[in-house]
Design an enzyme around this catalytic site. Sequence first.
Site, PDB file in Angstrom:
ATOM      1  N   SER A   1       0.824  -1.193   0.000  1.00 43.87           N
ATOM      2  CA  SER A   1       0.000   0.000   0.000  1.00 43.87           C
ATOM      3  C   SER A   1       0.869   1.258   0.000  1.00 43.87           C
ATOM      4  O   SER A   1       1.576   1.524  -0.966  1.00 43.87           O
ATOM      5  CB  SER A   1      -0.965  -0.026   1.186  1.00 43.87           C
ATOM      6  OG  SER A   1      -2.053   0.848   0.942  1.00 43.87           O
TER       7      SER A   1
ATOM      8  N   LYS B   1     -20.417  18.304   8.982  1.00 40.76           N
ATOM      9  CA  LYS B   1     -19.307  18.765   9.809  1.00 40.76           C
ATOM     10  C   LYS B   1     -18.838  17.708  10.799  1.00 40.76           C
ATOM     11  O   LYS B   1     -17.642  17.613  11.089  1.00 40.76           O
ATOM     12  CB  LYS B   1     -19.718  20.041  10.559  1.00 40.76           C
ATOM     13  CG  LYS B   1     -18.587  20.678  11.360  1.00 40.76           C
ATOM     14  CD  LYS B   1     -17.450  21.096  10.459  1.00 40.76           C
ATOM     15  CE  LYS B   1     -16.317  21.725  11.255  1.00 40.76           C
ATOM     16  NZ  LYS B   1     -15.163  22.053  10.404  1.00 40.76           N
TER      17      LYS B   1
END
Length: 337
Positions: free
Chosen positions: A157, A209
Amino acid sequence: MSDDNFTFSDASVMPVASGTAQSHACAGSCPLAQIPAQVWKELLRRPFRKRHPLLFWGGVLLLLIGLGGMPLVFWGEQSPLSGSRMALISITGPIMNVEPTLRWIRTISHDTDIKGVLVRVDSPGGGAAASQEVYEALRSLAQKKPVAVSMGSMAASGGLMVSMAGRRIFANASTVTGSIGVRMDIPQVQGLLDKLGVGQETLTTAPYKDAGSYLRPLTPEQRTYFKGVLDDMHRQFVGIIAQGRHMDQARAAALADGKIVTGREALRLGLVDALGGQDEALQWLAEQCGVPPEHKLQTCPKEDNWLPRGLKTLLHLDFESGLDSLTKGTPVFLFQL
């Protein structure tokens, strides 16, 4: 008392007679009484470095300067104080706190005596942004100096991403690499807090948010929102693979299924250039930059303590980053196995 006024007499160092013959005989047989006064004067005078400090320390300085040039005479190009050399960049454990690595890369980039760089990668990946920062820094470095990458036990990765900056990538046949993709971790602790009778209310000015809060599961809308963020990061990862391996986007995207592969399979897929360990990578690098491979690699001093470094290497854990994420209640985006 000055040296010029410093005088000795025989009487000052010999025992004083008591007026008897026995006392005179004792004085004559005492070993200290046989030492001439001039010798006592030389023994008791102040040392040269105190009498002539400028001459003494000036001579020491000249001697040190002379000794500093001796390695150049005896060692020639192998002297650690002169000539061309190669440097080592180690990327070990989870890629999270990358500032020390970035500082070392900048130092190498500005050192004109360093002609080539060996990057040793032994990492399962790490933070998405952190992995990209290291990749970009290494890619910029590779435009100035030859960079060889040696994959250790694992370069998956984000570990694979940073390896893409190398001009030539070496992997062991059993190296674990691949795992091209993005992962997002959102800690969930609401069940534990409910049992403890602890809760938290959050007021926001926008619907997304507090998306990814560890106090409540994702809503369908939030899940779609984060999926779009992950897809964007995934496309960036695929673009880095395509650029680093000089392959088209479609082929790179086909490899980005999240699966791990061995080093031998990675060679067949075009993710690495050759099979081999650090010695083979160093030999190739030496040929590219003209520095003998037996020269000692210049390394960066360790900056962290042995305990957190050991935990990162052996357990693939980064407690500081994990606790920080949990405290802030923010999701973690990872290029990590």
